[in-house]
Scaffold this active site. Structure first.
Site, PDB file in Angstrom:
ATOM      1  N   SER A 161       0.840  -1.200   0.000  1.00 29.04           N
ATOM      2  CA  SER A 161       0.000   0.000   0.000  1.00 29.04           C
ATOM      3  C   SER A 161       0.872   1.245   0.000  1.00 29.04           C
ATOM      4  O   SER A 161       1.883   1.309   0.707  1.00 29.04           O
ATOM      5  CB  SER A 161      -0.902   0.014   1.236  1.00 29.04           C
ATOM      6  OG  SER A 161      -1.790  -1.068   1.184  1.00 29.04           O
ATOM      7  N   GLU A 244      -1.932   0.958  20.469  1.00 28.53           N
ATOM      8  CA  GLU A 244      -3.299   0.453  20.394  1.00 28.53           C
ATOM      9  C   GLU A 244      -3.487  -0.428  19.158  1.00 28.53           C
ATOM     10  O   GLU A 244      -3.155  -0.046  18.058  1.00 28.53           O
ATOM     11  CB  GLU A 244      -4.242   1.661  20.340  1.00 28.53           C
ATOM     12  CG  GLU A 244      -5.704   1.343  20.319  1.00 28.53           C
ATOM     13  CD  GLU A 244      -6.287   1.277  18.924  1.00 28.53           C
ATOM     14  OE1 GLU A 244      -6.791   0.205  18.569  1.00 28.53           O
ATOM     15  OE2 GLU A 244      -6.220   2.291  18.193  1.00 28.53           O
TER      16      GLU A 244
END
Lengths: 393, 378
Positions: A161, A244
């Site tokens: 990507s 996270e």
């Protein structure tokens, strides 16, 4: 037990929402092709604004110039950015490479690479997958051969990507072909302008250009761009990081689609004078999706909470990924049925509903159950690491 | 957000787990299917001695004065062993009804007896149309001067075969607005005119029945709460019942997951444990996702209720998801177990039956639909 955010967390959410309201251009079309150049410019502008507020490095420890935010605060940031569909976050540099360098990089590497990421000035991409190494990533064949002061890299990376936008790539390459597959891999940093690198676009089924194939032909990588020691690459790449990883983005994208579809069902006249919102079948399906979305959201919250308790929620993070990505497929597919004949109209059709976004999202999320570890790999993790079932591959 | 338990809550959970595992193996569940109340007197006494029947009863009335979260922890463990009997109806619903709406005399008399284990209670609401709506309540409450006469029938009365006290929802036929017509009555089992039907044959082998009221005369002191004020109390009981049923169901699904994971580790075919085949491992992983997500969403609803919020949306979302997740978990467990799970001798069918019963208790997904949809403004 407490199922609400703290006052400080809610205050942060409000502050973030205020900023989003003031910063996102009024004509911002979140349904636009985000591989367009204009959209990319907006991404970069917002990224620098996020950097200016310290939010690009919200999760970074204070010693590296970050805000040292808790996993729950990071989750709130990611949840709102995803729900409001705000571009600008930096997954590869700020969320993946930076923590890797903090743990495994040399002091010189940190000084050299972290500040530009923190300022939002450099785009990184991730060179892991190869044409013959997908789920079995450790079988990768890209070679890096020791040639004195440099490694010489040859091979092919795929599904990369943003490679066409990237300034730098972090990649895994085989440095010891004799060793067992996990033990002969190294983690390298490489300037995308280095001679021998060719980037070929791959257009996805939605017609958008997100990922690429990269070929390396005798690409010379200076040895001071090796991270974490020779043949330590697998360990470097799989270090469980503190940032996270709740999967909140997946479920939040799905919740936003549900919200958009609910608004559509309320506002559109249906057939025979009955609004779509009053159709019994659609109501039943909406209700189940809303329940599943709430359950998936809490699973993501649980992951962030566990991370805040200094535990490694391996099993829960995999559960959240499976549940959130599958939910997005369900809600976008439901959306196309709700739109009926209009569902087939793509972005740009005058008669398209919701700017053709549901169709775009329906395609886009097909990738979600595949990337970042396919959902089958996630289920293996749940079964083996979470439930003690025997290793099955 | 805090998904953790306090030290006291951990003690309650661990105590419940230890006791229930010991007292309630599969053989106990099976024997209780033939028992008149579903719970022998000595076990009920023990539940009272441990403070469980009075867990929600305020200390002033001889209870422990604990909250819904603590009760949820016990119910989750009860679900995990498929514990039968009138505990849910009595200690959760009966206690909540009396605490919410009872006057001093009613609370003092009945709550004490719930706590000391001498009274079981059952809620009699549903009728031919089992929807949880005021308009579905057709059982009539007719004024006779100061007194009332109740006539009609109640169906799906949980533990109706043995309860000592019924909380009966009836409608005053002289009031046209359905919600304002509903009044709750406390009707002791032995009241003349109360005809309790035979125990029904049900999927969970539980103790439901139908009750007929033939001009049952009750006095003004039988009214629970205000005349015409029954619906708000019932609605709250419905929410409490649904959230607590959801966590009990999640407890059952958790046990089903444990059983299936254990079976997948031990059962061998083609020379290795079947859990080593991804087709099986992935079913078990799917079950784990259902179980974890159902548990979380149930506790969110319970916590919101315990904080005193209306929580109708959170409860509806929790029950709708528990209904889906727990039945899907059972299906996957059967597929993983193969033929043995289809036998009566295997415990899996006990849990499957419970999941199917739980799905339609304190609201099926249709009953909760509108409240769930309110969360997305539909």
């Amino acid at each position: 037990m407490r199922f609400e955010f703290t006052l400080a967390e809610e205050a942060f959410r409000s502050q973030l929402l205020t900023w989003i309201g003031a910063t996102l251009p009024p004509d911002y079309d979140s349904a636009a092709d985000d591989s367009d150049d204009a959209q990319w410019k907006l991404t970069l502008r917002l990224r620098r604004e996020l950097a200016g507020r310290g939010w690009l490095t919200l999760a970074w420890p204070k010693e590296y110039g970050g805000m040292g935010a808790s996993p729950m605060t990071q989750l709130i940031f990611n949840e709102e950015m995803a729900f409001q569909r705000v571009p600008g976050r930096d997954a590869f540099g700020a969320r993946m490479l930076a923590p890797t360098l903090m743990v495994h990089g040399t002091e010189e590497q940190r000084r050299r690479f972290l500040p530009s990421v923190a300022r939002g000035e450099v785009q990184w991409c991730q060179g892991y997958s190869e044409p013959n190494s997908g789920s079995d990533l450790a079988s990768l064949q890209t070679r890096a051969v020791d040639d004195g002061a440099e490694f010489v890299v040859n091979g092919t990376k795929i599904w990369t990507s943003l490679a066409h936008r990237a300034d730098w790539i972090f990649l895994l390459a085989r440095t010891d072909p004799e060793a067992s597959k996990h033990k002969g891999i190294s983690f390298l940093l490489c300037d995308m302008k280095t001679p021998g690198i060719t980037v070929r676009p791959i257009i996805n089924m939605a017609g958008e250009h997100h990922f690429n194939q990269i070929t390396f032909e005798d690409v010379r990588v200076p040895k001071d761009q090796l991270v974490g020691g020779i043949n330590q690459g697998w360990y470097v790449a799989t270090t469980l990081l503190d940032f996270e990883r709740s999967g909140i983005d997946y479920v939040t994208a799905a919740r936003r689609v549900i919200a958009d579809l609910a608004e559509y069902a309320r506002s559109e006249p249906g057939s025979n004078g009955q609004r779509l919102a009053d159709d019994g079948e659609f109501r039943a399906r909406f209700a189940l999706l809303a329940a599943e979305a709430e359950a998936a959201r809490l699973l993501a919250y649980e992951v962030a909470w566990l991370q805040g308790q200094e535990t490694l929620p391996t099993r829960e993070a995999s559960m959240s990924k499976v549940m959130g990505t599958r939910l997005m497929n369900k809600v976008t597919d439901f959306g196309l049925e709700l739109l009926g004949a209009y569902g087939q109209l793509d972005r740009g059709s005058d008669a398209a509903k919701l700017r053709g976004r549901i169709l775009r999202s329906r395609f886009e999320c097909i990738a979600w159950t595949i990337f970042a570890g396919t959902n089958e790999i996630q289920k293996n993790i749940i079964a083996i690491r979470g439930l003690g079932l025997p290793r099955n591959y | 957000m805090d998904f953790g338990l306090t030290e006291q809550q951990k003690l309650i959970r661990d105590g419940a787990r230890t006791y229930l595992r010991e007292v309630c193996p599969g053989a106990y569940v099976r024997s209780m299917q033939r028992h008149p109340t579903g719970c022998p007197a000595e076990v009920w006494r023990k539940l009272s001695d441990m403070g469980w029947t009075g867990m929600l009863v305020p200390e002033d009335y001889g209870g422990a004065g604990l909250g819904l979260v603590e009760m949820g922890l016990v119910l989750e463990e009860m679900g995990a062993v498929a514990f039968p009997g009138p505990f849910f109806e009595t200690a959760v619903i009966g206690t909540s009804a009396l605490s919410l709406a009872g006057d001093e005399r009613q609370k003092s008399s009945y709550l004490r007896r719930i706590a000391d284990g001498s009274l079981t209670v059952s809620l009699a609401v549903q009728e031919r149309d089992p929807a949880w709506q005021p308009s579905a309540i057709k059982c009539a409450a007719d004024r006779r001067d100061e007194d009332w006469a109740l006539s009609g029938e109640k169906l799906f009365v949980g533990d109706g075969t043995s309860a000592g006290l019924f909380i009966v929802a009836a409608a005053d036929r002289s009031v046209s607005q359905a919600e304002a017509a509903v009044t709750l009555f406390l009707v002791p089992r032995e009241t003349p005119g109360v005809r309790i039907g035979e125990r029904w044959l049900t999927v969970d082998h539980d103790h439901q029945t139908g009750i007929t009221f033939e001009a049952v005369e009750v006095g003004p002191d039988s009214v629970l709460g205000k005349v015409g004020g029954g619906w708000p109390t019932l609605r709250r009981l419905f929410l409490i019942g649904a959230a607590m049923k959801a966590v009990e169901m999640a407890g059952g699904a958790r046990r089903v997951l444990e059983m299936t994971a254990e079976y997948a580790r031990k059962r061998e075919q083609f020379g290795k444990p079947i859990g080593g085949f991804q087709a099986v491992a992935h079913m078990v992983a799917e079950m784990a996702i259902y179980v974890e997500s159902a548990r979380n969403i149930a506790y969110q609803a319970i916590w919101r209720l315990a904080q005193g919020h209306d929580a109708a949306q959170e409860v509806a979302l929790a029950k709708v998801w528990a209904n889906e997740a727990c039945v899907r978990t059972a299906e996957l467990a059967h597929q993983s177990h193969g033929a043995i799970g289809f036998t009566q001798e295997h415990d899996l069918q006990i849990y499957t039956r419970r999941a199917l019963a739980g799905r339609v208790t304190y609201g099926d997904s249709r009953d909760h639909r509108d409240a769930a949809l309110a969360s997305i403004h539909l």
